[in-house]
Design a protein around this motif. Structure first.
Motif, mmCIF file in Angstrom:
data_model
loop_
_atom_site.group_PDB
_atom_site.id
_atom_site.type_symbol
_atom_site.label_atom_id
_atom_site.label_comp_id
_atom_site.label_asym_id
_atom_site.label_seq_id
_atom_site.Cartn_x
_atom_site.Cartn_y
_atom_site.Cartn_z
ATOM 1 N N GLY A 66 41.118 52.591 44.221
ATOM 2 C CA GLY A 66 40.818 52.968 42.191
ATOM 3 C C GLY A 66 40.660 54.533 42.287
ATOM 4 N N MET A 67 40.870 55.673 43.310
ATOM 5 C CA MET A 67 40.271 57.216 42.754
ATOM 6 C C MET A 67 41.967 57.548 42.503
ATOM 7 S SD MET A 67 39.271 58.115 46.349
ATOM 8 C CE MET A 67 37.252 57.778 46.756
ATOM 9 N N PHE A 68 43.080 56.622 42.768
ATOM 10 C CA PHE A 68 44.604 57.335 42.127
ATOM 11 C C PHE A 68 44.807 56.437 41.118
ATOM 12 C CE2 PHE A 68 44.135 57.865 46.949
ATOM 13 C CZ PHE A 68 44.717 58.736 46.998
ATOM 14 N N TYR A 69 44.368 55.470 40.399
ATOM 15 C CA TYR A 69 44.838 54.652 39.668
ATOM 16 C C TYR A 69 43.544 54.298 38.774
ATOM 17 C CZ TYR A 69 48.973 54.297 41.698
ATOM 18 O OH TYR A 69 50.556 54.890 42.227
ATOM 19 N N PRO A 70 44.231 54.570 37.580
ATOM 20 C CA PRO A 70 43.176 53.776 36.557
ATOM 21 C C PRO A 70 42.423 52.369 36.313
ATOM 22 C CG PRO A 70 44.862 53.889 35.022
ATOM 23 C CD PRO A 70 45.299 54.202 36.939
ATOM 24 N N PHE A 71 41.735 52.426 35.735
ATOM 25 C CA PHE A 71 40.254 50.432 35.732
ATOM 26 C C PHE A 71 41.573 49.410 35.649
ATOM 27 C CE2 PHE A 71 38.214 47.356 33.418
ATOM 28 C CZ PHE A 71 37.398 47.156 34.206
ATOM 29 N N PHE A 72 42.675 49.434 34.348
ATOM 30 C CA PHE A 72 43.632 48.929 34.162
ATOM 31 C C PHE A 72 44.623 48.299 34.996
ATOM 32 C CE2 PHE A 72 41.411 49.059 29.807
ATOM 33 C CZ PHE A 72 40.214 48.533 29.625
ATOM 34 N N HIS A 73 44.562 49.326 35.847
ATOM 35 C CA HIS A 73 45.716 48.882 36.609
ATOM 36 C C HIS A 73 45.001 48.488 37.953
ATOM 37 C CE1 HIS A 73 48.088 51.756 34.291
ATOM 38 N NE2 HIS A 73 49.049 52.089 35.410
ATOM 39 N N MET A 74 43.540 48.824 37.948
ATOM 40 C CA MET A 74 43.230 47.938 39.184
ATOM 41 C C MET A 74 42.877 46.283 39.036
ATOM 42 S SD MET A 74 43.398 50.408 41.795
ATOM 43 C CE MET A 74 42.535 49.366 42.711
ATOM 44 N N VAL A 75 42.694 46.464 37.715
ATOM 45 C CA VAL A 75 42.309 44.347 37.544
ATOM 46 C C VAL A 75 43.384 43.942 37.671
ATOM 47 C CG1 VAL A 75 41.742 43.826 35.531
ATOM 48 C CG2 VAL A 75 40.736 45.541 35.761
ATOM 49 N N GLU A 76 44.809 44.887 37.509
ATOM 50 C CA GLU A 76 45.971 44.240 37.314
ATOM 51 C C GLU A 76 46.617 44.029 38.604
ATOM 52 O OE1 GLU A 76 50.795 44.848 35.551
ATOM 53 O OE2 GLU A 76 48.929 45.995 35.426
ATOM 54 N N LEU A 77 46.898 44.869 39.541
ATOM 55 C CA LEU A 77 46.687 44.852 41.038
ATOM 56 C C LEU A 77 45.438 43.377 41.965
ATOM 57 C CD1 LEU A 77 48.219 45.661 43.497
ATOM 58 C CD2 LEU A 77 46.176 47.600 43.885
ATOM 59 N N LEU A 78 44.325 43.577 41.030
ATOM 60 C CA LEU A 78 43.582 42.493 41.919
ATOM 61 C C LEU A 78 43.767 41.034 42.147
ATOM 62 C CD1 LEU A 78 40.673 42.258 43.273
ATOM 63 C CD2 LEU A 78 39.503 42.073 41.418
ATOM 64 N N THR A 79 43.967 41.221 40.360
ATOM 65 C CA THR A 79 44.375 39.667 39.525
ATOM 66 C C THR A 79 46.202 39.073 39.971
ATOM 67 O OG1 THR A 79 42.874 40.148 37.446
ATOM 68 C CG2 THR A 79 45.292 38.603 37.436
ATOM 69 N N LYS A 80 46.750 40.154 40.238
ATOM 70 C CA LYS A 80 47.907 39.290 41.234
ATOM 71 C C LYS A 80 48.078 39.556 42.407
ATOM 72 C CE LYS A 80 50.312 41.171 36.301
ATOM 73 N NZ LYS A 80 52.145 41.971 35.932
ATOM 74 N N SER A 81 47.501 39.974 42.906
ATOM 75 C CA SER A 81 46.843 40.062 44.181
ATOM 76 C C SER A 81 46.183 39.075 44.715
ATOM 77 C CB SER A 81 46.365 40.962 45.220
ATOM 78 O OG SER A 81 47.187 41.730 44.786
ATOM 79 N N SER A 82 45.262 38.207 44.358
ATOM 80 C CA SER A 82 44.734 37.574 43.951
ATOM 81 C C SER A 82 45.442 35.783 43.666
ATOM 82 C CB SER A 82 43.685 37.424 42.913
ATOM 83 O OG SER A 82 42.530 37.686 43.365
ATOM 84 N N ILE A 83 46.634 36.009 42.827
ATOM 85 C CA ILE A 83 47.476 34.567 42.013
ATOM 86 C C ILE A 83 48.103 34.838 43.440
ATOM 87 C CG2 ILE A 83 49.096 34.175 40.679
ATOM 88 C CD1 ILE A 83 47.256 35.663 38.127
#
Length: 142
Positions: free
Chosen positions: A83-100
């Protein structure tokens, strides 16, 4: 350059997560320090908007600490670093898709009778895979 650095960080984290189910604190600390330096030297003035992606990691750490189930503390710290490198919505996308991805893999394991609902999976390999996919799909500018 950031993509290569974070891919390397995630690759090392994946190896450690698969072997020991833990992420080395030294790796996370190194990633965190590099994130602070990146923000200072690339963006100049550091403000709250540069670190908005860290909110996802903070929430993961909070849930991990309170619930004692699901993702570990190391996964939350890893998302804090990313999250130090990417904004909030990028991190939400990464977490969601990784969890899927992890969920689909877990279902496949259960379908092959190699796992059950209590089977623990390392999460970082799915984060690495999704990170690479997002970079490829967005031309490296994710």
């Amino acid at each position: 350059m950031v993509t290569i650095w974070l891919s390397g960080l995630l690759t090392i984290g994946t190896c450690c997560d698969i072997r020991t189910r833990k992420l080395p604190m030294a790796l996370l600390l190194m990633g965190g320090m590099s994130g602070i330096l990146y923000q200072c030297f690339v963006n100049g003035i550091v403000g709250i908007t540069q670190f908005s992606g860290m909110i996802v990691g903070m929430l993961m750490i909070g849930v991990s600490t309170i619930s004692k189930i699901g993702m570990g503390l190391g996964d939350g710290v890893l998302f804090l670093v990313l999250g130090m490198f990417y904004p909030f919505f990028h991190m939400v996308e990464l977490l969601t898709k990784s969890s899927i991805l992890a969920g689909v893999y877990g279902l496949l394991l259960m379908g092959c009778r190699k796992g059950n609902l209590k089977t623990e999976l390392p999460f970082v390999p799915f984060v690495l895979l999704q990170y690479i996919l997002l970079q490829l799909m967005n031309g490296g500018s994710w």
